[in-house]
Scaffold this motif. Structure first.
Motif, PDB file in Angstrom:
ATOM      1  N   PHE A  45      99.007  69.035  32.832  1.00  0.00           N
ATOM      2  CA  PHE A  45      98.717  67.663  33.270  1.00  0.00           C
ATOM      3  C   PHE A  45      98.424  68.077  34.714  1.00  0.00           C
ATOM      4  CE2 PHE A  45     100.270  64.052  35.636  1.00  0.00           C
ATOM      5  CZ  PHE A  45      99.208  63.243  35.288  1.00  0.00           C
ATOM      6  N   LEU A  46      99.526  68.584  35.356  1.00  0.00           N
ATOM      7  CA  LEU A  46      99.349  68.655  36.799  1.00  0.00           C
ATOM      8  C   LEU A  46      98.363  69.668  37.229  1.00  0.00           C
ATOM      9  CD1 LEU A  46     103.272  68.682  38.121  1.00  0.00           C
ATOM     10  CD2 LEU A  46     101.497  66.854  38.241  1.00  0.00           C
ATOM     11  N   PHE A  47      98.121  70.585  36.492  1.00  0.00           N
ATOM     12  CA  PHE A  47      97.056  71.860  36.972  1.00  0.00           C
ATOM     13  C   PHE A  47      95.673  71.234  36.995  1.00  0.00           C
ATOM     14  CE2 PHE A  47      94.173  74.963  35.964  1.00  0.00           C
ATOM     15  CZ  PHE A  47      94.199  75.897  36.730  1.00  0.00           C
ATOM     16  N   LEU A  48      95.461  70.189  35.829  1.00  0.00           N
ATOM     17  CA  LEU A  48      94.151  69.611  35.738  1.00  0.00           C
ATOM     18  C   LEU A  48      94.069  68.440  36.672  1.00  0.00           C
ATOM     19  CD1 LEU A  48      93.886  69.148  31.715  1.00  0.00           C
ATOM     20  CD2 LEU A  48      92.723  70.583  33.093  1.00  0.00           C
ATOM     21  N   THR A  49      95.192  67.825  37.141  1.00  0.00           N
ATOM     22  CA  THR A  49      95.080  66.606  38.096  1.00  0.00           C
ATOM     23  C   THR A  49      94.532  67.500  39.508  1.00  0.00           C
ATOM     24  OG1 THR A  49      97.230  66.335  38.254  1.00  0.00           O
ATOM     25  CG2 THR A  49      96.039  64.822  36.693  1.00  0.00           C
ATOM     26  N   TYR A  50      95.471  68.376  39.766  1.00  0.00           N
ATOM     27  CA  TYR A  50      95.406  68.937  41.096  1.00  0.00           C
ATOM     28  C   TYR A  50      94.054  69.703  41.194  1.00  0.00           C
ATOM     29  CZ  TYR A  50      96.472  72.143  44.921  1.00  0.00           C
ATOM     30  OH  TYR A  50      96.331  72.749  46.218  1.00  0.00           O
ATOM     31  N   THR A  51      93.480  70.284  40.280  1.00  0.00           N
ATOM     32  CA  THR A  51      92.112  70.670  40.288  1.00  0.00           C
ATOM     33  C   THR A  51      91.210  69.826  40.389  1.00  0.00           C
ATOM     34  OG1 THR A  51      92.854  72.500  38.821  1.00  0.00           O
ATOM     35  CG2 THR A  51      90.556  72.240  39.196  1.00  0.00           C
ATOM     36  N   LEU A  52      91.217  68.720  39.784  1.00  0.00           N
ATOM     37  CA  LEU A  52      90.351  67.607  39.755  1.00  0.00           C
ATOM     38  C   LEU A  52      90.371  67.103  41.177  1.00  0.00           C
ATOM     39  CD1 LEU A  52      90.572  65.881  36.359  1.00  0.00           C
ATOM     40  CD2 LEU A  52      88.628  67.181  37.274  1.00  0.00           C
ATOM     41  N   SER A  53      91.550  66.891  41.622  1.00  0.00           N
ATOM     42  CA  SER A  53      91.639  66.368  43.021  1.00  0.00           C
ATOM     43  C   SER A  53      91.342  67.229  44.118  1.00  0.00           C
ATOM     44  CB  SER A  53      93.275  66.145  43.310  1.00  0.00           C
ATOM     45  OG  SER A  53      93.573  65.886  44.798  1.00  0.00           O
ATOM     46  N   ILE A  54      91.294  68.632  44.026  1.00  0.00           N
ATOM     47  CA  ILE A  54      90.779  69.372  45.417  1.00  0.00           C
ATOM     48  C   ILE A  54      89.379  69.459  45.079  1.00  0.00           C
ATOM     49  CG2 ILE A  54      90.885  71.632  45.941  1.00  0.00           C
ATOM     50  CD1 ILE A  54      93.500  70.444  46.616  1.00  0.00           C
ATOM     51  N   THR A  55      88.923  69.504  43.694  1.00  0.00           N
ATOM     52  CA  THR A  55      87.220  69.369  43.546  1.00  0.00           C
ATOM     53  C   THR A  55      86.666  68.359  44.217  1.00  0.00           C
ATOM     54  OG1 THR A  55      87.874  71.166  41.473  1.00  0.00           O
ATOM     55  CG2 THR A  55      85.592  69.989  41.685  1.00  0.00           C
ATOM     56  N   GLY A  56      87.182  67.216  43.611  1.00  0.00           N
ATOM     57  CA  GLY A  56      86.583  65.911  44.000  1.00  0.00           C
ATOM     58  C   GLY A  56      86.632  65.886  45.540  1.00  0.00           C
ATOM     59  N   ASN A  57      87.705  65.896  46.183  1.00  0.00           N
ATOM     60  CA  ASN A  57      87.539  65.666  47.423  1.00  0.00           C
ATOM     61  C   ASN A  57      87.077  66.495  48.341  1.00  0.00           C
ATOM     62  OD1 ASN A  57      89.567  63.175  48.151  1.00  0.00           O
ATOM     63  ND2 ASN A  57      91.136  64.579  46.809  1.00  0.00           N
ATOM     64  N   LEU A  58      86.981  67.849  48.047  1.00  0.00           N
ATOM     65  CA  LEU A  58      86.142  68.953  48.672  1.00  0.00           C
ATOM     66  C   LEU A  58      84.721  68.422  48.664  1.00  0.00           C
ATOM     67  CD1 LEU A  58      87.503  72.253  47.667  1.00  0.00           C
ATOM     68  CD2 LEU A  58      87.437  71.150  50.033  1.00  0.00           C
ATOM     69  N   ILE A  59      84.086  67.836  47.278  1.00  0.00           N
ATOM     70  CA  ILE A  59      82.797  67.647  46.999  1.00  0.00           C
ATOM     71  C   ILE A  59      82.508  66.305  48.140  1.00  0.00           C
ATOM     72  CG2 ILE A  59      81.294  66.242  45.544  1.00  0.00           C
ATOM     73  CD1 ILE A  59      82.592  67.663  43.173  1.00  0.00           C
ATOM     74  N   ILE A  60      83.403  65.486  48.357  1.00  0.00           N
ATOM     75  CA  ILE A  60      83.126  64.378  49.361  1.00  0.00           C
ATOM     76  C   ILE A  60      83.013  65.012  50.638  1.00  0.00           C
ATOM     77  CG2 ILE A  60      84.289  62.510  50.320  1.00  0.00           C
ATOM     78  CD1 ILE A  60      85.390  61.567  47.523  1.00  0.00           C
ATOM     79  N   ILE A  61      83.801  65.838  51.063  1.00  0.00           N
ATOM     80  CA  ILE A  61      83.783  66.496  52.458  1.00  0.00           C
ATOM     81  C   ILE A  61      82.447  67.263  52.438  1.00  0.00           C
ATOM     82  CG2 ILE A  61      84.796  68.459  53.800  1.00  0.00           C
ATOM     83  CD1 ILE A  61      87.592  67.504  52.711  1.00  0.00           C
ATOM     84  N   THR A  62      82.199  67.954  51.661  1.00  0.00           N
ATOM     85  CA  THR A  62      80.854  68.763  51.554  1.00  0.00           C
ATOM     86  C   THR A  62      79.750  67.734  51.816  1.00  0.00           C
ATOM     87  OG1 THR A  62      81.969  70.360  50.246  1.00  0.00           O
ATOM     88  CG2 THR A  62      79.313  70.635  50.486  1.00  0.00           C
TER      89      THR A  62
END
Length: 311
Positions: free
Chosen positions: A27-44
């Motif tokens: 659960f934490l691995f998936l949410t952490y991966t999604l969090s990093i990916t989603g926020n990096l997409i917004i920054i990019t």
């Protein structure tokens, strides 16, 4: 945290059940991966798309950076603990974790207040928006948010550095946090507890007052719009931010405004886990799925990448 005998702490985590630990890890691995990916997409996207180079997206970019920093300060360490079974954290690492999680957490509240003010200017003073929310003002607001966060956490952190830990080194939490540390200290912690509560109340009062006043004026202005289409468009620009504000303030009030927080560590560490994993994961989706400009920018970026890859 002054320390004569304790050089390391043991993080007990959420459970000792191996099967539950596997589920928590996934659960934490998936949410952490999604969090990093989603926020990096917004920054990019805010860097790549010229349409997103406005004050609103400047603040959103910084908010995404804060979310990445906040969740990275505690979740990877807990994932490592579950994967290896190593629950030991050094004294210095514990202090560092408390500092960064608290700094990012408190700064986030001030940034949400700044974002509310930005929406207020955009809707209530549209003709003066570009002048008021200049790039210099935006940068100044971001610096002020970080400085305010630092000023808020310094008093309790300074007191925490003087805590004495005698024999107990087991922290009933998945990460180093103020209340679990206070619970195992053999010092008189009354003054520190009161300082933590005062700082939390001060942060909530200052930022929430700004948020409430901003949205009170925003709603007052929106209801004066003559057409339904105008009102709908204005609401759509604020709805994402309002959802994030509700989630962030609601969870924080539950933890820090609870008078029995010191005793109810089990409940609070579950809520803390949700704050540090679910909220950073949801926020990118809240801002993208409800924002046509971000969705368009994402589609254009995907098309551009697909076009370049076929060359």
């Amino acid at each position: 945290m002054r320390n004569d005998t304790v050089t390391t702490f043991i993080l007990l985590g959420l459970t000792d059940d191996p099967q539950l630990q596997v589920l928590i890890f996934i659960f934490l691995f998936l949410t952490y991966t999604l969090s990093i990916t989603g926020n990096l997409i917004i920054i990019t996207l805010t860097f790549m798309d010229s349409h997103l180079r406005t004050p609103m997206y400047f603040f959103l970019k910084n908010f995404s950076f804060l979310e990445i920093s906040f969740t990275s300060a505690c979740i990877p360490r807990y994932l490592y603990s579950i994967a290896t079974g190593d629950k030991v954290i050094t004294y210095n690492a514990c202090i560092t974790q408390v500092f960064f999680t608290d700094l990012c957490g408190v700064t986030e509240f001030f940034l949400l207040a700044a974002m509310s003010y930005d929406r207020y200017v955009a809707i209530c003073k549209p003709l003066h928006y570009v002048t008021i929310m200049s790039s210099r003002v935006c940068r100044t607001l971001i610096i002020c948010c970080w400085m305010a966060g630092l000023c808020i956490i310094i008093p309790p952190l300074s007191l925490g550095l003087n805590l004495i830990f005698c024999d107990s080194d087991m922290i009933d939490h998945f990460a180093c946090d103020a209340f679990p540390l206070v619970k195992i200290s053999c010092s008189d912690t009354w003054f520190m507890e009161q300082t933590v509560i005062i700082c939390a109340v001060l942060t909530l009062n200052m930022t929430l007052t700004c948020v409430v006043l901003s949205y009170a004026y925003i709603l007052k202005t929106i209801f004066r719009f003559p057409s339904v289409q105008q009102r709908k468009k204005a609401f759509s620009t604020c709805s994402s931010h309002m959802i994030v504000v509700a989630i962030t303030y609601g969870t924080c009030i539950f933890i820090y405004m609870n008078p029995t927080a010191k005793e109810e560590v089990t409940v609070n560490k579950v809520v803390s886990l949700l704050i540090s994993s679910i909220s950073p994961t949801l926020n990118p989706f809240i801002y993208t799925l409800r924002n046509n400009q971000v969705k368009k920018a994402l589609k254009d970026t995907i098309k551009r990448i697909a076009f370049l890859s076929t060359k």
